[in-house]
Design a protein around this motif. Structure first.
Motif, mmCIF file in Angstrom:
data_model
loop_
_atom_site.group_PDB
_atom_site.id
_atom_site.type_symbol
_atom_site.label_atom_id
_atom_site.label_comp_id
_atom_site.label_asym_id
_atom_site.label_seq_id
_atom_site.Cartn_x
_atom_site.Cartn_y
_atom_site.Cartn_z
ATOM 1 N N ALA A 65 2.376 -10.902 -2.513
ATOM 2 C CA ALA A 65 0.917 -10.959 -2.541
ATOM 3 C C ALA A 65 0.444 -11.760 -1.340
ATOM 4 O O ALA A 65 1.122 -12.687 -0.882
ATOM 5 N N GLY A 66 -0.717 -11.409 -0.846
ATOM 6 C CA GLY A 66 -1.282 -12.091 0.309
ATOM 7 C C GLY A 66 -2.545 -11.381 0.756
ATOM 8 O O GLY A 66 -3.235 -10.760 -0.056
ATOM 9 N N ARG A 67 -2.843 -11.460 2.043
ATOM 10 C CA ARG A 67 -4.057 -10.830 2.578
ATOM 11 C C ARG A 67 -3.704 -9.741 3.595
ATOM 12 O O ARG A 67 -2.811 -9.927 4.421
ATOM 13 N N ILE A 68 -4.413 -8.631 3.511
ATOM 14 C CA ILE A 68 -4.195 -7.529 4.439
ATOM 15 C C ILE A 68 -4.553 -7.992 5.849
ATOM 16 O O ILE A 68 -5.629 -8.555 6.072
ATOM 17 N N ASP A 69 -3.642 -7.755 6.779
ATOM 18 C CA ASP A 69 -3.960 -8.110 8.166
ATOM 19 C C ASP A 69 -3.994 -6.903 9.092
ATOM 20 O O ASP A 69 -4.365 -7.016 10.269
ATOM 21 N N LYS A 70 -3.628 -5.716 8.557
ATOM 22 C CA LYS A 70 -3.741 -4.502 9.378
ATOM 23 C C LYS A 70 -3.750 -3.277 8.473
ATOM 24 O O LYS A 70 -2.998 -3.212 7.499
ATOM 25 N N LEU A 71 -4.605 -2.313 8.797
ATOM 26 C CA LEU A 71 -4.691 -1.062 8.049
ATOM 27 C C LEU A 71 -4.045 0.063 8.846
ATOM 28 O O LEU A 71 -4.240 0.167 10.062
ATOM 29 N N GLY A 72 -3.282 0.909 8.172
ATOM 30 C CA GLY A 72 -2.786 2.109 8.791
ATOM 31 C C GLY A 72 -3.851 3.204 8.756
ATOM 32 O O GLY A 72 -4.842 3.085 8.025
ATOM 33 N N PRO A 73 -3.669 4.273 9.513
ATOM 34 C CA PRO A 73 -4.634 5.374 9.463
ATOM 35 C C PRO A 73 -4.700 5.984 8.063
ATOM 36 O O PRO A 73 -3.710 6.018 7.344
ATOM 37 N N GLY A 74 -5.903 6.412 7.681
ATOM 38 C CA GLY A 74 -6.067 7.062 6.386
ATOM 39 C C GLY A 74 -6.377 6.118 5.246
ATOM 40 O O GLY A 74 -6.537 6.569 4.107
ATOM 41 N N ARG A 79 -9.888 -3.368 3.054
ATOM 42 C CA ARG A 79 -10.343 -3.970 4.296
ATOM 43 C C ARG A 79 -9.393 -5.086 4.715
ATOM 44 O O ARG A 79 -8.746 -5.724 3.874
ATOM 45 N N VAL A 80 -9.325 -5.332 6.015
ATOM 46 C CA VAL A 80 -8.577 -6.481 6.508
ATOM 47 C C VAL A 80 -9.172 -7.738 5.883
ATOM 48 O O VAL A 80 -10.393 -7.914 5.830
ATOM 49 N N GLY A 81 -8.306 -8.605 5.386
ATOM 50 C CA GLY A 81 -8.741 -9.827 4.724
ATOM 51 C C GLY A 81 -8.736 -9.734 3.218
ATOM 52 O O GLY A 81 -8.814 -10.764 2.534
ATOM 53 N N ASP A 82 -8.653 -8.498 2.668
ATOM 54 C CA ASP A 82 -8.584 -8.356 1.213
ATOM 55 C C ASP A 82 -7.324 -9.031 0.684
ATOM 56 O O ASP A 82 -6.236 -8.907 1.265
ATOM 57 N N ARG A 83 -7.470 -9.716 -0.451
ATOM 58 C CA ARG A 83 -6.326 -10.341 -1.126
ATOM 59 C C ARG A 83 -5.742 -9.313 -2.079
ATOM 60 O O ARG A 83 -6.429 -8.811 -2.978
ATOM 61 N N LEU A 103 -0.712 1.329 -3.609
ATOM 62 C CA LEU A 103 0.010 0.318 -4.376
ATOM 63 C C LEU A 103 -0.380 -1.097 -3.975
ATOM 64 O O LEU A 103 0.228 -2.063 -4.453
ATOM 65 N N ALA A 104 -1.371 -1.231 -3.107
ATOM 66 C CA ALA A 104 -1.919 -2.544 -2.754
ATOM 67 C C ALA A 104 -3.142 -2.753 -3.631
ATOM 68 O O ALA A 104 -4.198 -2.162 -3.416
ATOM 69 N N ILE A 105 -3.004 -3.589 -4.644
ATOM 70 C CA ILE A 105 -4.024 -3.745 -5.675
ATOM 71 C C ILE A 105 -4.817 -5.038 -5.423
ATOM 72 O O ILE A 105 -4.234 -6.120 -5.351
ATOM 73 N N PRO A 106 -6.146 -4.941 -5.285
ATOM 74 C CA PRO A 106 -6.947 -6.145 -5.070
ATOM 75 C C PRO A 106 -6.781 -7.157 -6.213
ATOM 76 O O PRO A 106 -6.709 -6.778 -7.386
#
Length: 323
Positions: A65-74, A79-83, A103-106
């Motif tokens: 678990a952590g924060r998104i720091d990069k999004l792939g296409p699609g 969003r970047v920064g989402d926990r 599978l990345a669940i806020p």
């Protein structure tokens, strides 16, 4: 970035901390800067060579678990920064991990990042073990390793359902953890015969459901704890695979018993649409205090020590690695 790599089959010493390039998210993936990484016993089994050995050297770990720091296409729903909390087949023991966006669940407010990291394997396993076996207020459930992570989740979720649980533990200290987790009864199997104890606690009827994460040479006792029409679910192999003789004993009991083998990866793959709702039920249970899960934090660099402590049955609840 730093990651943990398994270099051979063996003890904790085969785990090494190495520097590698940061992974790049592919189509439909996100990259997470990890803040909490959960250790699960199947990773210890894999390291010891129980089951299929991956191609070596191999990355380790599934829950993070952590924060998104990069999004792939699609990916347009995050969003970047989402926990978020995520799960992968391997590669969670790292500073950054890529996973499928679906599978990345806020993680909602009211749930800590550590608590969320404990949810993928242990929490989802407990959820589906109870849900899929139709546990209700009149069900009696025996849970092995009642002070472990799955055991604590089972205790809390079962308490919400209102069913009766009997937790099996190895020490009096772990018995107290299991009680706080929500279990109705606790049996120290080193001080009391578990089969006899379950018989006493159920008035001789036996349990409706036995959740066995241990297997090994004593697997037959799980059948002995079941009542007529009871079910044993084997969902772990902490003591190794059950013997052939134990399996024959199942066929010879003559009590209309059921036997299931649960593998979370199969459930996720077959029922992907149910996963966000399952996480949601776990988050609600954490937020309202129904789940009492002790958490021990250790640095990622001390993964060898963490594996040793878990393997030696020195821990309770969930051990979380901090990158």
């Amino acid at each position: 970035m730093r990651t943990i790599r398994m270099t051979a089959v063996g003890g904790p010493e085969v785990l090494e901390l190495v520097e590698v390039a940061e992974p790049e998210p592919g189509y439909g993936e996100v990259r997470v800067a990890n803040e909490a990484i959960a250790i699960n016993f199947h990773e210890i089994n894999e390291r010891r060579g129980q089951g299929e050995t991956p191609e070596l050297p191999a990355l380790m770990g599934s829950d993070f678990a952590g924060r998104i720091d990069k999004l792939g296409p699609g990916v347009d729903h995050l969003r970047v920064g989402d926990r978020v909390v995520g799960i992968v087949p391997r590669g969670a023991y790292a500073e950054k991990t890529c996973t499928a966006g679906m599978l990345a669940i806020p993680i909602p407010a009211g749930v800590t990042t550590d608590q969320a990291a404990a949810c993928p394997v242990a929490g989802l396993t407990a959820h589906f073990l109870l849900h899929d076996n139709h546990v209700g207020p009149n069900t009696t459930v025996v849970a092995y390793a009642g002070a472990g992570s799955v055991g604590c989740f089972v205790g809390g979720l079962a308490r919400r359902i209102g069913c009766t649980t009997i937790a099996l533990v190895s020490t009096d200290a772990k018995a107290e953890v299991a009680r706080k987790a929500g279990h109705t009864h606790v049996v120290n199997y080193r001080a009391d015969d578990p089969v006899a104890a379950v018989g006493r606690l159920t008035g001789g009827r036996g349990a409706d459901l036995v959740l066995d994460s241990v297997g090994g040479p004593r697997f037959e006792q799980s059948f002995d704890m079941c009542g007529v029409d009871g079910t044993v679910v084997l969902f772990g192999h902490a003591a190794g695979d059950p013997s052939g003789e134990a399996m024959l004993s199942f066929l010879r009991k003559g009590r209309n018993l059921g036997l299931r083998h649960f593998f979370l990866g199969t459930t996720i793959g077959a029922r992907l649409a149910e996963i966000p709702q399952a996480y949601g039920s776990l988050f609600v249970a954490f937020a309202d205090g129904a789940i009492c899960l002790p958490i021990t934090r250790m640095p990622l660099a001390e993964v060898r020590v963490a594996h040793h402590r878990i393997e030696a049955q020195e821990t309770v609840g969930k051990v979380i690695l901090q990158p």
